[in-house]
Every structure is written in structure tokens, then in C-alpha cells.
Design an enzyme around this catalytic site. Structure first.
Site, PDB file in Angstrom:
ATOM      1  N   ASP A  92       0.820  -1.208   0.000  1.00 43.57           N
ATOM      2  CA  ASP A  92       0.000   0.000   0.000  1.00 43.57           C
ATOM      3  C   ASP A  92       0.854   1.258   0.000  1.00 43.57           C
ATOM      4  O   ASP A  92       2.053   1.229   0.283  1.00 43.57           O
ATOM      5  CB  ASP A  92      -0.937   0.012   1.203  1.00 43.57           C
ATOM      6  N   GLU A 151      -0.105  -1.229   5.685  1.00 50.68           N
ATOM      7  CA  GLU A 151       0.973  -0.791   6.579  1.00 50.68           C
ATOM      8  C   GLU A 151       0.826   0.670   6.962  1.00 50.68           C
ATOM      9  O   GLU A 151       1.217   1.068   8.061  1.00 50.68           O
ATOM     10  CB  GLU A 151       2.330  -1.020   5.893  1.00 50.68           C
TER      11      GLU A 151
END
Length: 380
Positions: A92, A151
Site C-alpha cells: 500500500d 501498513e
């Protein structure tokens, strides 16, 4: 070879950056990475929108905890056995800046400009390229890729936690390298992080007659002065110096310009050193609030990670690659891995200063340098 490798790394990073994956929208890029891994015959385990890719096949004893000499600090598992190295990267990015939306990745003056290029799709591309190019016979260790989602958000939503909780998913890992942007410097350990919501209660009144109330913003003043005057506490882990700090990062109070505020809320972010446990840091933050008359609610409690400077595999990396080591004065998932019993460190090609920036870029030459560093480390 150098030119061909550099171009291959650039193309792979560009392809990953072309798949927008702001936090919470990682499915498409995870599908892409899964198809890549299965197409090359690697062992793949998918957990939500995260992957564990066994480049060299499944571990001999999946489901059992690490018990090898390497996991306990030795470099090998015993005669005829090999260490297992995990290269970890999140899929991400932070939410895309408005100015970057809809713009494809582009190359400008030796840089790749795209959201997530430094943090950390360049690192993911490097791991994938290593898995393809460096065969098992040329390595001293077996290789695992851990590509995970979410994350860039709260600690509890990070899917690396789901991967670590999945039985046997990361069994027997002797060292994990988080490919976060570090400018190709080995950053050991990390500071822990806790956010505390400090609430000061008062009593509203007309601002012309403040003595009829109790100003909650003024009540917070002593705490603000305390934190403003604090000198960072220095603590040593693995021979490296970490700086422990507490900062007010948000403050809110007041109903109107002519009303004495009856409530003041502050966010205090405590970045604590690796010599302090998460529980001890939490108690310290609560005690700080009590000392100044604030109620405290703690969120995003993230542990610190020791600097594994004496770990044999870390020493091998430093000696073979000839790179510098420094403390990680921030929080990363090395702490989550260490909490699960996996020694971990930070090393990636991305530019630290470019993380989360509008117009984020990555030096393409840094990709090849990062590849060569890990190639030297992994070479038999």
C-alpha cells in the site's frame, strides 16, 4: 548486465507504481503479485490481501517455531540446512495527493516519479527481481518474500499482523529485512510509538469574567511547558544511540472566541527507545497525564525493536555489502517482527525524505545499488 539490470528494475517499479494502491485498496496489486509468483512456480500463501511467497519451496517444518541456531543467533541451521531470509515489503501507499491523482509514473532526470515509488514499491520490485535472478544454488540462504497490505495505517489494521498470526506462515525465519526507504543504509532497530489523548476538563464562562469558570486550555499549559523544555533521552541499543521524545502533535479547545474553554484535548505522541517495554512506556505516559491533571486514553500502541547489531546475519550483511549502519529513529514493522521472535532490520533503496511526499520520486540508480547490496549479502 548492469544496464539491463537497471532497466529491468526500473520497468518493474514503474509497473507496480502504475497500479494505484492507497491503503485499503491493495487487492489489485496483490492479485498482480500473486499471479507473478504462481507463474514462476513459487509457493504462495495468500492471507487477505497479503502474500507469503516461498521462493525455494515450503519450509521443512511449517507450523513449528524457529528452533535453529540461526534463529537463536547462529548463522546456520546445522549441517546440510540453510538459513531462511525474509524480504518484507508493504503493497500500500498513503492516500494519493490530489496533484498526483490520475498521473501515470514518469521518468525525469534519472528518477521515477510516482506515488509509492520510494515508499516502497521500489523495494518490492527489488525483492521480486532478486527472486527471479538469483537462483537457490547461488545463495547461501533460502528466500521468502512477505508482501503485505495496510501498513500505512493503524497498528491493529496492518495485515502483517494477520500474516504473523497465521499458523506456520513465517516459521523458521532467521532474519527479516523490511525494505522501507533507508537510502540503502542499514537502519537497525526502531523506536516505539504510543499516541495518548490527554483531556483537560474545565468550566465555561464569559471571557470577560474568566474567574467564573475554569480555563481548560490554560490548565494544559504546565504540560506544554514541561514537554517544550524536555531534552531528548538518549538510550543505547546494539551500540547505536536512539533518542526518546514526546511531542504534542494536535491540540483542540474552545467553543467560541468569547467563551472560556471547558475542555482541551491534546494528542501526545511518545516515541520511546528500545530499552523500554511497551507496557513501561504506556505506564509512563499515563503517569505524565495524572501528574498534570489530565485523563489519558492510549491508542496505536506499537513496541520498539532492539538493534540486532550482534546478530551473525546482520554482521554478514554489513561486512559483505560494505554499507553503514545507523539507528532507525522512527517506527517500522521490524518491531512487529521482533515481537513475534523474528530478528529484523530496515534496508531499502527508497529515499527516506521522499516518503509520503507529493510528487514522490525514487532515484533509479539507487534501485541497482540496493540490488547489488542484497546480492552480495545473499551470495553463497
Amino acid at each position: 548486465m548492469s544496464g539491463e539490470l537497471a532497466e529491468a528494475l526500473a520497468r518493474r517499479t514503474e509497473a507496480l507504481c502504475a497500479i494505484e494502491s492507497p491503503i485499503g485498496h491493495e487487492r489489485v496489486i496483490c492479485d498482480h503479485a500473486e499471479a507473478w509468483a504462481r507463474g514462476r512456480g513459487f509457493g504462495v500463501r495468500r492471507i487477505k490481501d497479503s502474500l507469503v511467497v516461498e521462493v525455494d519451496g515450503a519450509p521443512a517444518s511449517s507450523g513449528s517455531p524457529p528452533s535453529s541456531p540461526a534463529a537463536a543467533g547462529g548463522e546456520g541451521r546445522g549441517e546440510g540446512d540453510r538459513p531462511r531470509i525474509a524480504l518484507c515489503g508493504h503493497l500500500d501507499t498513503v492516500p494519493i495527493h490530489d496533484a498526483d491523482k490520475g498521473r501515470p509514473p514518469r521518468r525525469e532526470g534519472g528518477r521515477l516519479v510516482a506515488p509509492g515509488s520510494s515508499d516502497m514499491k521500489g523495494g518490492v520490485a527489488l525483492a521480486m527481481e532478486l527472486a527471479e535472478r538469483l537462483p537457490r544454488a547461488a545463495r547461501f540462504a533460502d528466500l521468502v518474500l512477505v508482501l503485505y497490505a495496510r501498513e500505512e495505517g493503524p497498528f491493529l489494521e496492518n495485515e502483517l499482523g494477520d500474516v504473523l498470526r497465521a499458523p506456520g506462515a513465517l516459521s523458521g525465519i532467521d532474519l527479516a529485512l523490511c525494505l522501507e526507504p533507508t537510502d540503502n543504509v542499514l537502519q537497525l532497530g526502531c523506536v516505539g510509538s504510543i499516541h495518548g489523548t490527554f483531556v483537560f476538563e474545565g468550566r465555561s464562562a464569559h471571557s470577560a469574567r474568566p474567574w467564573q469558570g475554569a480555563n481548560a486550555v490554560h490548565a494544559a499549559g504546565a504540560l506544554l511547558a514541561e514537554l517544550h523544555g524536555r531534552v531528548p533521552r538518549e538510550a543505547v541499543s546494539g551500540g547505536l544511540v536512539f533518542r526518546e521524545v514526546a511531542s504534542v502533535t494536535r491540540i483542540d479547545g474552545g467553543r467560541a472566541r468569547n467563551v472560556v474553554p471547558d475542555r482541551c484535548t491534546l494528542n501526545v505522541n511518545f516515541r520511546f527507545a528500545p530499552d523500554k517495554t511497551l507496557d513501561a512506556a504506556a505506564r509512563e505516559l499515563v503517569a505524565l497525564g495524572a501528574r498534570f491533571g489530565a485523563k489519558v486514553e492510549l491508542t496505536d500502541l506499537s513496541p520498539a525493536c532492539p538493534a540486532y547489531a550482534d546478530h551473525p546475519l546482520v554482521k554478514r550483511l554489513l561486512e559483505r555489502a560494505g554499507i553503514a549502519a545507523e539507528p532507525k529513529q522512527a517506527w517500522t514493522d521490524v518491531a512487529r517482527l521482533a515481537q513475534a521472535g523474528i530478528p529484523a532490520a530496515n534496508l531499502g533503496p527508497g529515499a527516506t525524505a521522499q516518503a509520503h511526499q507529493q510528487g514522490e520520486w525514487l532515484e533509479l540508480a539507487a534501485l541497482e545499488r540496493g540490488y547489488r547490496i542484497l546480492e552480495k549479502f545473499l551470495a553463497a
